[in-house]
Structures are given as structure tokens and as C-alpha cells.
Write a protein that holds these residues in place. Structure first.
Motif, mmCIF file in Angstrom:
data_model
loop_
_atom_site.group_PDB
_atom_site.id
_atom_site.type_symbol
_atom_site.label_atom_id
_atom_site.label_comp_id
_atom_site.label_asym_id
_atom_site.label_seq_id
_atom_site.Cartn_x
_atom_site.Cartn_y
_atom_site.Cartn_z
ATOM 1 N N TYR A 191 4.531 15.281 10.459
ATOM 2 C CA TYR A 191 4.596 14.336 9.444
ATOM 3 C C TYR A 191 6.327 13.984 9.317
ATOM 4 C CZ TYR A 191 0.141 14.130 7.726
ATOM 5 O OH TYR A 191 -1.353 13.887 7.791
ATOM 6 N N ILE B 69 7.200 15.759 0.684
ATOM 7 C CA ILE B 69 6.173 16.349 0.342
ATOM 8 C C ILE B 69 5.944 17.715 1.434
ATOM 9 C CG2 ILE B 69 3.558 16.473 -0.058
ATOM 10 C CD1 ILE B 69 4.333 13.661 -1.092
ATOM 11 N N PRO B 70 6.128 17.250 2.911
ATOM 12 C CA PRO B 70 5.924 18.467 3.749
ATOM 13 C C PRO B 70 6.866 19.377 3.799
ATOM 14 C CG PRO B 70 6.321 16.492 4.892
ATOM 15 C CD PRO B 70 5.873 15.855 3.568
ATOM 16 N N PHE C 64 7.979 10.407 0.829
ATOM 17 C CA PHE C 64 6.877 10.996 1.740
ATOM 18 C C PHE C 64 7.395 12.149 2.499
ATOM 19 C CE2 PHE C 64 4.666 6.644 2.308
ATOM 20 C CZ PHE C 64 3.620 7.161 1.917
ATOM 21 N N PHE D 103 0.707 21.758 5.347
ATOM 22 C CA PHE D 103 2.082 21.620 5.461
ATOM 23 C C PHE D 103 2.750 23.075 5.683
ATOM 24 C CE2 PHE D 103 1.438 17.338 3.607
ATOM 25 C CZ PHE D 103 1.504 16.745 4.983
ATOM 26 N N ARG E 99 -9.625 -0.715 1.681
ATOM 27 C CA ARG E 99 -9.610 -0.281 2.976
ATOM 28 C C ARG E 99 -9.818 -1.052 4.030
ATOM 29 N NH1 ARG E 99 -13.407 4.989 1.666
ATOM 30 N NH2 ARG E 99 -11.969 6.725 1.520
ATOM 31 N N PHE F 114 -6.403 13.979 6.666
ATOM 32 C CA PHE F 114 -6.663 14.156 5.148
ATOM 33 C C PHE F 114 -7.908 13.292 4.619
ATOM 34 C CE2 PHE F 114 -1.909 15.264 4.539
ATOM 35 C CZ PHE F 114 -2.205 16.548 4.414
ATOM 36 N N THR F 115 -8.319 12.240 5.317
ATOM 37 C CA THR F 115 -9.484 11.734 4.651
ATOM 38 C C THR F 115 -10.825 12.089 5.142
ATOM 39 O OG1 THR F 115 -8.049 9.665 4.596
ATOM 40 C CG2 THR F 115 -10.564 9.282 4.139
ATOM 41 N N TYR G 183 1.026 -1.116 -0.141
ATOM 42 C CA TYR G 183 0.085 0.162 -0.178
ATOM 43 C C TYR G 183 1.016 1.277 0.087
ATOM 44 C CZ TYR G 183 -3.135 3.597 1.515
ATOM 45 O OH TYR G 183 -3.591 4.958 1.466
ATOM 46 N N LEU G 184 1.963 1.214 0.798
ATOM 47 C CA LEU G 184 2.646 2.525 0.933
ATOM 48 C C LEU G 184 3.519 2.722 -0.293
ATOM 49 C CD1 LEU G 184 4.129 2.102 4.641
ATOM 50 C CD2 LEU G 184 2.677 3.838 3.661
ATOM 51 N N VAL H 244 -7.606 17.781 -2.690
ATOM 52 C CA VAL H 244 -6.274 17.081 -1.932
ATOM 53 C C VAL H 244 -5.289 18.096 -1.750
ATOM 54 C CG1 VAL H 244 -4.825 15.005 -1.747
ATOM 55 C CG2 VAL H 244 -7.251 14.866 -2.215
ATOM 56 N N LYS I 59 -11.587 7.475 -5.687
ATOM 57 C CA LYS I 59 -12.750 7.584 -4.752
ATOM 58 C C LYS I 59 -13.883 6.933 -5.879
ATOM 59 C CE LYS I 59 -11.507 11.155 -1.821
ATOM 60 N NZ LYS I 59 -11.223 12.576 -1.786
HETATM 61 C C1 HEM Z 1 4.028 12.917 3.994
HETATM 62 C C2 HEM Z 1 3.269 11.751 3.691
HETATM 63 C C3 HEM Z 1 2.019 11.427 3.399
HETATM 64 C C4 HEM Z 1 1.053 12.319 2.871
HETATM 65 C C5 HEM Z 1 1.433 13.599 2.177
HETATM 66 C C6 HEM Z 1 -0.181 11.692 2.636
HETATM 67 C C7 HEM Z 1 -1.374 11.977 1.941
HETATM 68 C C8 HEM Z 1 -2.511 11.520 2.014
HETATM 69 C C9 HEM Z 1 -3.663 12.187 1.528
HETATM 70 C C10 HEM Z 1 -3.823 13.467 0.860
HETATM 71 C C11 HEM Z 1 -4.721 11.288 1.693
HETATM 72 C C12 HEM Z 1 -6.238 11.455 1.350
HETATM 73 C C13 HEM Z 1 -6.362 11.116 0.107
HETATM 74 C C14 HEM Z 1 -7.839 11.364 -0.521
HETATM 75 O O1 HEM Z 1 -8.666 11.682 0.333
HETATM 76 O O2 HEM Z 1 -8.227 11.306 -1.717
HETATM 77 C C15 HEM Z 1 -4.335 10.028 2.390
HETATM 78 C C16 HEM Z 1 -4.692 8.985 3.002
HETATM 79 C C17 HEM Z 1 -4.440 7.916 3.496
HETATM 80 N N1 HEM Z 1 -3.066 7.645 3.888
HETATM 81 FE FE1 HEM Z 1 -1.468 9.008 3.570
HETATM 82 N N2 HEM Z 1 0.156 10.447 3.468
HETATM 83 C C18 HEM Z 1 1.244 10.303 3.622
HETATM 84 C C19 HEM Z 1 1.866 9.143 4.510
HETATM 85 C C20 HEM Z 1 1.121 7.813 4.901
HETATM 86 C C21 HEM Z 1 1.603 6.980 5.542
HETATM 87 C C22 HEM Z 1 2.909 6.900 6.124
HETATM 88 C C23 HEM Z 1 0.675 6.083 5.816
HETATM 89 C C24 HEM Z 1 0.539 4.751 6.516
HETATM 90 C C25 HEM Z 1 1.493 4.290 7.468
HETATM 91 C C26 HEM Z 1 -0.759 6.718 5.270
HETATM 92 C C27 HEM Z 1 -1.822 5.906 5.139
HETATM 93 C C28 HEM Z 1 -2.772 6.506 4.638
HETATM 94 C C29 HEM Z 1 -4.335 6.062 4.778
HETATM 95 C C30 HEM Z 1 -4.729 4.421 5.302
HETATM 96 C C31 HEM Z 1 -5.169 6.725 4.080
HETATM 97 C C32 HEM Z 1 -6.756 6.363 3.850
HETATM 98 C C33 HEM Z 1 -6.992 6.089 2.524
HETATM 99 C C34 HEM Z 1 -8.480 6.015 2.233
HETATM 100 O O3 HEM Z 1 -9.260 6.779 2.544
HETATM 101 O O4 HEM Z 1 -8.950 5.072 1.618
HETATM 102 N N3 HEM Z 1 -0.273 7.681 4.587
HETATM 103 N N4 HEM Z 1 -2.922 10.352 2.767
#
Ligand code: HEM
Length: 220
Positions: free
Chosen positions: A159, A210-211, A207, A150, A64, A126-127, A28-29, A142, A54
Motif C-alpha cells: 500500500y 493509515i497503513p 492514505f 496492515f 461505482r 477490501f470490498t 473520488y479519491l 471495515v 452501503k
Molecule cells: C491506504 C489507502 C487506502 C485505504 C486504507 C483504502 C480503504 C478502502 C476500504 C476499507 C474499502 C472498502 C470500503 C467498504 O467496503 O465499505 C475501499 C474501497 C475502495 N477503494 Fe480504497 N483505500 C485506499 C486507497 C485507495 C486508492 C488509492 C484507490 C484508487 C486509486 C481506492 C479505490 C477504491 C475503490 C474503487 C473501492 C471500491 C468502492 C466500492 O466498493 O464502491 N482506494 N477502500
């Protein structure tokens, strides 16, 4: 107890569960970091990508659910393994000389706990948009969510710190999971250790960029 139950009851069984669920997280990551890097191509690129995700509906929910189950199993197995280890050695070592002890292997528990807190914060941030550090949130934009958040120093810093924990966790986790599952033989300097290092560095750098890029004004 059935066969599956007694397998899970063993230390090896729990390690296999941790390994398999960890590898699901890694897959996933890799996709998540590649998707997020679209922020460097501008608002249209990342917003259309998010919109596409989406629009997949059932597929999105399947992913999910797999992720939620994987995280729960990973954490439960980690806690139970820790308890089992403590029970097996209640006094502890007077002198600990682990064979392979890197910063990564010694920070698995604390780093893992920080990551769990991060994931909960991150989804609310973010979600769902429940946590709004900048006071604004749009489920359609987004790009704007990232840029407004950030710019705030503590969000960017949180972050960046969480990504250090992620990099270390990935390095040790990716390396030990293939060993636990039993697909890689024992060796003092195995090839998959180099692969894990490369993977951890690339995911961490992707990752973290980005921030940092938003905070210093490269992405605005
Ligand atoms: C700088 C690092 C990261 C940024 C900028 C980032 C950005 C985002 C954004 C913008 C979303 C929302 C996407 C949307 O609603 O369309 C999201 C969802 C998510 N992110 Fe990240 N992410 C980062 C790191 C991570 C990491 C390290 C993990 C896990 C260890 C992670 C797990 C998730 C999960 C589980 C979701 C929810 C996905 C879903 O709604 O189906 N993220 N991320």
C-alpha cells in the motif's frame, strides 16, 4: 465516423478524455481519503460511515459504474495515445530533452500500470474480501479489515509503495489534465501546478498514514 468519433480519433480528443476521467478519479479519491481517515476516530466512526455508504444502494452503484467506465476510458485512451505517439515517431529521439520532465511525468505509464494492479488487488482485498492476507474478513467491520491487514508487513508495504505511485501520478495528472481540457492558459509556473502539488501531497499523506499507523501500532 461521427463528430464525436473523429474528435476522439485525434490526440487532443484522447487527452481531453484522459483529463476528464482523471478529474472524476481525483474527486473520488478526495472523498475516499477523507472517509478513510475516520479510522483514526475509532471503529464506530468508520464502520458507521461504511454502513451509510452501503445503505445508499442505487447511488452507490451509480458512483461505482461511473468510476468503472472512467477507469476503462482512461486506460484505453492512455494505451492508444502511446501507440499514436510511437507511430508518429518510430525511431525515437536520439537526444531527449523534454521541456518539463519531472519524476512524476516520466513515471506516468509504469506508475499508471502499478495503480491499475493496485485497484484490482484493493477491491478484491477490501470490498469483496476475496483476497484475505490475514485470513479474516467482515463486510460489516471495515475497521477490523484494515487493522488485521496492515499489521502484515508486505500488505502495508504494498500500500505504501502504491501510494507513492498515486502521489506522483496525481501530481502530474492533475496538473496536465486542466491544460488538456483547455481551462488553464500556458505559463512556466502556473498556479494550478501548485494546487496539483498540494493536492497530491495531501492525498498521498492521508492514505499513507493509515497503513503506517496500523503497522507501527498507533491504530489497533
Ligand atoms: C491506504 C489507502 C487506502 C485505504 C486504507 C483504502 C480503504 C478502502 C476500504 C476499507 C474499502 C472498502 C470500503 C467498504 O467496503 O465499505 C475501499 C474501497 C475502495 N477503494 Fe480504497 N483505500 C485506499 C486507497 C485507495 C486508492 C488509492 C484507490 C484508487 C486509486 C481506492 C479505490 C477504491 C475503490 C474503487 C473501492 C471500491 C468502492 C466500492 O466498493 O464502491 N482506494 N477502500
Amino acid at each position: 465516423m461521427g463528430r464525436l468519433g473523429s474528435f476522439y480519433g485525434s490526440m487532443v480528443g484522447k487527452k481531453v478524455v484522459m483529463g476528464v476521467t482523471g478529474l472524476i478519479g481525483i474527486a473520488y479519491l478526495i472523498l475516499h481519503v477523507l472517509g478513510n481517515l475516520l479510522v483514526f476516530r475509532g471503529p464506530t466512526a468508520i464502520n458507521s460511515y461504511a454502513h451509510f455508504l452501503k445503505s445508499t444502494g442505487e447511488l452507490l452503484w451509480t458512483v461505482r459504474i461511473i468510476l468503472i467506465v472512467a477507469v476503462i476510458l482512461h486506460v484505453v485512451a492512455a494505451v492508444q495515445l502511446t501507440q499514436q505517439n510511437r507511430a508518429a515517431r518510430p525511431i525515437g529521439y536520439t537526444r531527449r530533452e523534454p521541456q518539463v520532465a519531472t519524476i512524476a511525468s516520466r513515471t506516468m505509464r509504469w506508475g499508471g500500470a502499478l495503480l491499475l494492479i493496485f485497484i484490482i488487488f484493493h477491491i478484491l482485498h477490501f470490498t469483496t474480501g476475496t483476497i484475505r492476507p490475514a485470513g479474516v474478513f467482515s463486510s460489516e467491520d471495515v475497521y477490523a479489515n484494515m487493522v488485521t491487514s496492515f499489521r502484515i508487513w508486505w500488505v502495508a508495504l504494498f500500500y505504501v509503495i502504491a501510494m507513492v505511485a498515486l502521489g506522483l501520478h496525481l501530481f502530474h495528472g492533475a496538473w496536465s489534465s486542466v491544460r488538456s481540457i483547455g481551462v488553464s492558459p500556458k505559463s512556466p509556473q502556473p498556479f494550478h501546478r501548485t494546487v496539483s502539488l498540494l493536492l497530491a501531497v495531501l492525498v498521498w499523506a492521508g492514505f499513507t498514514s493509515i497503513p503506517v499507523a496500523v503497522f507501527v501500532g498507533l491504530v489497533r
